[in-house]
Design an enzyme around this catalytic site. Structure first.
Site, PDB file in Angstrom:
ATOM      1  CE  LYS A   1      13.872 -12.085  -8.335  1.00 11.88           C
ATOM      2  NZ  LYS A   1      14.592 -11.783  -7.132  1.00 11.88           N
TER       3      LYS A   1
ATOM      4  CG  ASN B   1       1.009   0.850   4.311  1.00 12.83           C
ATOM      5  OD1 ASN B   1       0.711  -0.341   4.294  1.00 12.83           O
ATOM      6  ND2 ASN B   1       2.226   1.291   4.049  1.00 12.83           N
ATOM      7  N   GLY B   2      -1.306  -0.777   6.479  1.00 12.67           N
ATOM      8  CA  GLY B   2      -1.084  -1.585   7.681  1.00 12.67           C
ATOM      9  C   GLY B   2      -2.308  -2.446   7.952  1.00 12.67           C
TER      10      GLY B   2
ATOM     11  CD  GLU C   1       9.972 -12.162  -7.345  1.00  6.58           C
ATOM     12  OE1 GLU C   1      11.195 -12.080  -7.284  1.00  6.58           O
ATOM     13  OE2 GLU C   1       9.220 -11.552  -6.573  1.00  6.58           O
TER      14      GLU C   1
ATOM     15  CD  GLU D   1      17.185 -13.902  -6.027  1.00  6.52           C
ATOM     16  OE1 GLU D   1      16.588 -14.336  -5.031  1.00  6.52           O
ATOM     17  OE2 GLU D   1      16.893 -12.823  -6.556  1.00  6.52           O
TER      18      GLU D   1
ATOM     19  CD1 TRP E   1      -0.248  -6.516  -2.817  1.00  3.41           C
ATOM     20  CD2 TRP E   1      -0.494  -6.936  -0.640  1.00  3.41           C
ATOM     21  NE1 TRP E   1       0.093  -7.821  -2.597  1.00  3.41           N
ATOM     22  CE2 TRP E   1      -0.055  -8.112  -1.279  1.00  3.41           C
ATOM     23  CE3 TRP E   1      -0.728  -6.975   0.731  1.00  3.41           C
ATOM     24  CZ2 TRP E   1       0.166  -9.308  -0.592  1.00  3.41           C
ATOM     25  CZ3 TRP E   1      -0.508  -8.167   1.414  1.00  3.41           C
ATOM     26  CH2 TRP E   1      -0.065  -9.308   0.749  1.00  3.41           C
TER      27      TRP E   1
ATOM     28  CB  CYS F   1      -0.949   0.087   1.184  1.00  7.04           C
ATOM     29  SG  CYS F   1      -2.109  -1.260   1.292  1.00  7.04           S
TER      30      CYS F   1
ATOM     31  CG  HIS G   1      18.831 -37.305  -0.793  1.00  5.81           C
ATOM     32  ND1 HIS G   1      19.212 -38.564  -0.408  1.00  5.81           N
ATOM     33  CD2 HIS G   1      19.973 -36.576  -0.867  1.00  5.81           C
ATOM     34  CE1 HIS G   1      20.526 -38.605  -0.233  1.00  5.81           C
ATOM     35  NE2 HIS G   1      21.010 -37.411  -0.506  1.00  5.81           N
TER      36      HIS G   1
ATOM     37  NE  ARG H   1       4.715   1.768  -0.006  1.00  3.55           N
ATOM     38  CZ  ARG H   1       5.675   1.540   0.890  1.00  3.55           C
ATOM     39  NH1 ARG H   1       6.917   1.732   0.560  1.00  3.55           N
ATOM     40  NH2 ARG H   1       5.383   1.159   2.107  1.00  3.55           N
TER      41      ARG H   1
ATOM     42  CE  LYS I   1      11.681  -3.338  -4.804  1.00  6.89           C
ATOM     43  NZ  LYS I   1      12.112  -4.668  -5.226  1.00  6.89           N
TER      44      LYS I   1
HETATM   45  C1  F6R Z   1      11.873 -11.160  -4.564  1.00  8.11           C
HETATM   46  C2  F6R Z   1      11.639 -10.109  -3.610  1.00  8.11           C
HETATM   47  C3  F6R Z   1      11.216 -10.457  -2.242  1.00  8.11           C
HETATM   48  C4  F6R Z   1      11.970  -9.601  -1.232  1.00  8.11           C
HETATM   49  C5  F6R Z   1      11.437  -9.842   0.187  1.00  8.11           C
HETATM   50  C6  F6R Z   1      12.220  -9.060   1.217  1.00  8.11           C
HETATM   51  O1  F6R Z   1      12.294 -10.677  -5.787  1.00  8.11           O
HETATM   52  O2  F6R Z   1      11.798  -8.962  -3.933  1.00  8.11           O
HETATM   53  O3  F6R Z   1      11.391 -11.807  -1.984  1.00  8.11           O
HETATM   54  O4  F6R Z   1      13.324  -9.916  -1.305  1.00  8.11           O
HETATM   55  O5  F6R Z   1      10.093  -9.465   0.246  1.00  8.11           O
HETATM   56  O6  F6R Z   1      12.165  -7.700   0.951  1.00  8.11           O
HETATM   57  P1  F6R Z   1      13.208  -6.712   1.567  1.00  8.11           P
HETATM   58  O7  F6R Z   1      14.532  -7.022   0.993  1.00  8.11           O
HETATM   59  O8  F6R Z   1      12.726  -5.350   1.179  1.00  8.11           O
HETATM   60  O9  F6R Z   1      13.184  -6.931   3.048  1.00  8.11           O
END
Ligand code: F6R
Length: 612
Positions: free
Chosen positions: A489, A104-105, A492, A485, A78, A2, A508, A27, A607
Site C-alpha cells: 500500500k 484494450n489489450g 504504490e 500488504e 495505460w 485501458c 537473516h 483503468r 486497476k
Molecule cells: C494493490 C492492487 C493490486 C491488485 C492486483 C490484482 O493495491 O490493487 O496489487 O491487487 O493487481 O488485482 P485483482 O485483485 O483485480 O486481480
C-alpha cells in the site's frame, strides 16, 4: 488497463463519452480520446477525433461543449506499446479518417501486420500496436463495418477489446472481445459499450457481458451478438445490482479514503446471509461442489496477484490452522509458466477483485486445462474469472475505484474466513467452536469501525514519518501477509520504498537496512507469537531503528518499547488481520497525502491489469 466506452442514441455523444471515460479513468490514465460521427451522416462526413495526453480533465478541455454528433467511441489509455503522447492516444483512424478504433489489450503480431498493411498503402502515425487494427479493418472494409471487423479478427494475435465506428455507417458501433472485457449497455432507445459497467451505470442497468470470440453490432434501437463466423448468439441480459452512489465519492476527498472507511459495511455485506448460526457453519451457495466433493479435497491452492495474493496467504494460513487442510498461495504469474502439477484431489481458488487480471485468468485456464477445479473469489459480478471458474464466492465489496485495493482485500478475507469455517466444520471443528467462530466473525465489522477511530492518531504519525525514504513492515504468522500488504500500500500510492518481511527473517539479512532513518512498522499479535515479535522489535530498537507498533489496546510492554503505538481493539488473534490492516491502509493514505501524491491514480499503475 485501458478503458473503452461507446455511445449511440439520441443524446450528445461527446458528453456521455467523456463522462464515461471519467468513470473508467482508474483503468488507465496517461492519455485519452474520443471519435464522434459528425452529424451529417448522409454526406458521410469524416469523424471528429480529439485526443490528448494526460488525464480525462485534459481531454475535457479540448472537447467543444457543443460538439454535435450522437454516436462515438472513447478510450482512456495505460500505455503498453509506444510512449505517452497525443498521437499514441486512441482512437486510431485509417488513412481516410472515416474509420476509428479503440483497443484494450495487446496485438502481438502488429509488426508483421504493419509491414503488410504499409505495402498496401496504410500510413501509420503512431507507435502503437492498436493502430494496425484500424488499418486492417479499413483494408477489409467493403461498406459493412461488422463484416470488415470479423474478416480482420482472424489475423489478430493477442488480446483485445475493440470498439469501432465508420463515418459511412451512422449510428453504428461494432465491438469484439478476446481477453479484454467488453459490456453492452441496453438503454431506452440508446446503447452503450464499455470495458465495465461503471461507465454506463448512470444510463442503464441492463447489460450484456460479452464473451471471448463474440462480436456485437449496435444501433440506438437494436443490437446483434454473433461469433466471428457470423453465427448469431442469443445474448443474456443481466441486471446490475450496483447503485450510482457506490461510484461517487460521497463527501470523501478521494475514493481510497471512502473505500477505507466503507469497510465495516463492505465486510458485513461479504458475510451477509452466509452465517449459519444453527449449525455453526457458513452458507456458500455458489461453490457448485457437493459436500462429498468438498470433503474429498486433500489440498488447497490459491492463485492471485498483488493484494489478492496477500488475502490468499491469509486464507491458506486459515485452511491449515482452522481446517487442517494443507494449503499454499502462489503468484498466478509464476504458476502459469512453471508446468504446474495439478492433482485431482486439490481444489484451486482464483482470487481477484476485478475478475479480469490476466495473470490470474491465464493461470486459472491452465489449471482447468489440466483437469483442475478452480473456484473464483471475486468482486466484480459478471467479470471473466467468475464466469469461467467452476463456481465460487462473490465478495460483494461494491465497486472499488481507487487503484490501491482496500475494501476488496478485507472482503476477500471475509470470504476466506467463511470457507475455512466450512472446511473445518466438515472435518474436526465441533459445533460449539463453529458457533463461537461465527460470533467472532460477526463482530468484525464493528471492530473495524472502532479501529477506524484511530484515523487522527495515524495521521499524526504519518506526518512525523513522511520524510522517511524506506520503511520495513514486519509481522509473523497470520500477520506476515498483512505486513506485505502494508508495504505494498505504501509503495504504490506514496512511491516510498517499503519492504514487507516475516519478522523472524529480518536477522537473516534485512536488519542491515535498519537505521535511525528507517522506521519499522511492527504488527504485534496477541497469541503465542507475541513474545517472539516483541524480541524482534527489541532487536530493531537496539540498532537505533524507530518502531511504529500496531498492537492490542492496553499493551503496556509494547507501548514502553515502541516509539509510536497504534492500538487496535481486543479480538481473538485469528481475526486480527482484519483490524491490523486498517491502520496500515490509513498510514499509506496519509503519507501519500503528505507527499502530495495522486492517491487514487498513482503513477505508472492502473486497476484491472489485463496484460501479462
Ligand atoms: C494493490 C492492487 C493490486 C491488485 C492486483 C490484482 O493495491 O490493487 O496489487 O491487487 O493487481 O488485482 P485483482 O485483485 O483485480 O486481480
Amino acid at each position: 488497463m485501458c478503458g473503452i466506452v461507446g455511445y449511440t442514441g439520441p443524446r450528445q455523444a461527446s458528453r456521455i463519452l467523456v463522462e464515461g471515460l471519467k468513470r473508467l479513468e482508474y483503468r488507465g490514465y496517461d492519455s485519452a480520446g474520443i471519435a464522434v460521427q459528425a452529424d451529417e451522416p448522409q454526406t458521410g462526413a469524416p469523424l471528429v477525433v480529439i485526443k490528448k495526453k494526460g488525464k480525462i480533465a485534459a481531454l475535457r478541455q479540448e472537447v467543444p461543449k457543443d460538439l454535435p454528433g450522437h454516436c462515438g467511441i472513447g478510450h482512456t489509455r495505460w500505455a503498453t506499446h509506444g510512449g505517452v503522447s497525443d498521437v499514441n492516444a486512441h482512437p486510431h483512424t485509417d488513412n481516410s479518417g472515416k474509420l476509428a478504433v479503440v483497443h484494450n489489450g495487446i496485438i502481438e503480431n502488429y509488426l508483421s501486420l504493419k509491414e503488410m498493411l504499409e505495402k498496401e498503402g496504410a500510413v501509420f502515425r503512431s507507435e502503437t500496436d492498436s493502430e494496425a487494427i484500424a488499418h486492417l479493418i479499413a483494408y477489409n472494409y467493403e461498406g459493412d463495418l461488422e463484416a470488415a471487423l470479423k474478416a480482420s479478427l482472424g489475423h489478430l494475435k493477442g488480446t483485445y477489446g475493440i470498439a469501432c465506428v465508420h463515418a459511412d455507417e451512422p449510428g453504428r458501433i461494432v465491438g469484439a472481445r478476446n481477453g479484454s472485457p467488453l459490456v453492452l449497455g441496453v438503454g431506452d432507445g440508446e446503447m452503450l459499450l464499455a470495458s465495465d459497467v461503471t461507465a454506463m451505470l448512470a444510463h442503464t442497468k441492463r447489460v450484456v457481458y460479452l464473451n471471448d470470440g463474440e462480436v456485437v453490432s449496435m444501433l440506438p434501437h437494436e443490437f446483434r451478438v454473433s461469433d466471428a463466423e457470423d453465427r448469431p448468439i442469443d445474448p443474456r441480459i443481466d441486471h446490475v445490482a450496483w447503485e450510482l452512489d457506490a461510484i461517487e465519492k460521497e463527501g470523501f476527498s478521494c475514493y481510497m479514503e471512502k473505500e477505507i472507511f466503507e469497510q465495516p459495511e463492505s465486510i458485513a455485506r461479504a458475510l451477509s446471509g452466509r452465517l449459519d448460526g444453527e449449525y455453526g457453519c457458513a452458507k456458500l451457495g455458489g461453490l457448485n461442489l457437493s459436500k462429498k466433493e468438498l470433503h474429498a479435497v486433500e489440498r488447497i491452492r490459491v492463485i492471485a496477484a498483488g493484494t489478492s495474493w496477500h488475502a490468499g496467504l491469509v486464507g491458506c494460513h486459515l485452511f491449515e490452522t482452522v481446517a487442517r487442510i494443507p494449503a499454499a498461495a502462489e503468484l498466478a504469474s509464476e504458476l502459469r509458466y512453471r508446468n504446474p502439477v495439478v492433482e485431482p484431489s486439490s481444489l484451486y481458488f482464483a482470487v481477484s477483485q476485478s475478475g479480469e487480471t490476466a495473470d490470474t485468468l491465464y493461470a486459472m485456464r491452465e489449471i482447468q486445462r489440466r483437469g483442475g477445479t478452480v473456484l473464483g473469489i471475486c468482486n466484480v459480478v459478471g467479470s471473466t474469472i467468475p464466469r469461467e471458474s467452476d463456481g465460487g464466492v462473490y465478495v460483494h465489496s461494491g465497486p472499488e475505484i481507487a487503484v490501491a485495493s482496500t475494501k476488496a482485500f478485507t472482503s476477500q478475507l471475509a470470504a476466506f474466513y467463511l470457507l475455512a469455517l466450512s472446511f473445518a466444520r466438515m472435518h474436526d471443528m465441533p459445533h460449539h467452536e463453529g458457533t463461537r467462530y461465527l460470533e467472532q466473525l460477526k463482530a468484525v465489522p464493528g471492530l473495524v469501525r472502532d479501529t477506524l477511530g484511530q484515523r487522527d492518531h495515524v495521521q499524526a504519525i504519518a506526518k512525523r514519518y513522511s520524510k522517511a525514504q524506506d520503511f520495513l513492515f514486519l509481522g509473523r504468522g497470520l500477520l506476515y501477509p498483512i505486513a506485505l500488504e502494508g508495504a505494498l500500500k505504501l509503495k504504490e500510492i506514496s512511491y516510498v520504498h517499503a519492504e514487507g518481511y516475516a519478522a523472524g527473517e529480518i536477522k537473516h539479512g534485512p536488519i542491515a537496512l535498519v537505521s535511525p532513518d528507517t522506521p519499522s512498522v511492527f504488527l504485534v499479535p496477541n497469541d503465542h507469537l507475541r513474545e517472539k515479535t516483541i524480541s524482534n522489535m527489541k532487536e530493531i530498537k537496539a540498532r537505533g531503528g524507530p518502531v511504529i507498533a500496531v498492537a492490542e489496546q492496553g499493551d503496556a510492554e509494547v507501548m514502553a518499547i515502541a516509539d509510536e503505538y497504534i492500538p487496535i481493539p481486543a479480538v481473538d488473534s485469528r481475526f486480527q488481520p482484519f483490524l491490523m490492516v486498517v491502520p496500515l491502509q490509513l498510514l499509506a493514505y496519509f503519507i501519500a497525502l503528505e507527499l502530495a501524491r495522486d492517491v487514487d491514480q498513482p503513477r505508472n499503475l492502473a486497476k484491472s491489469v489485463t496484460v501479462e
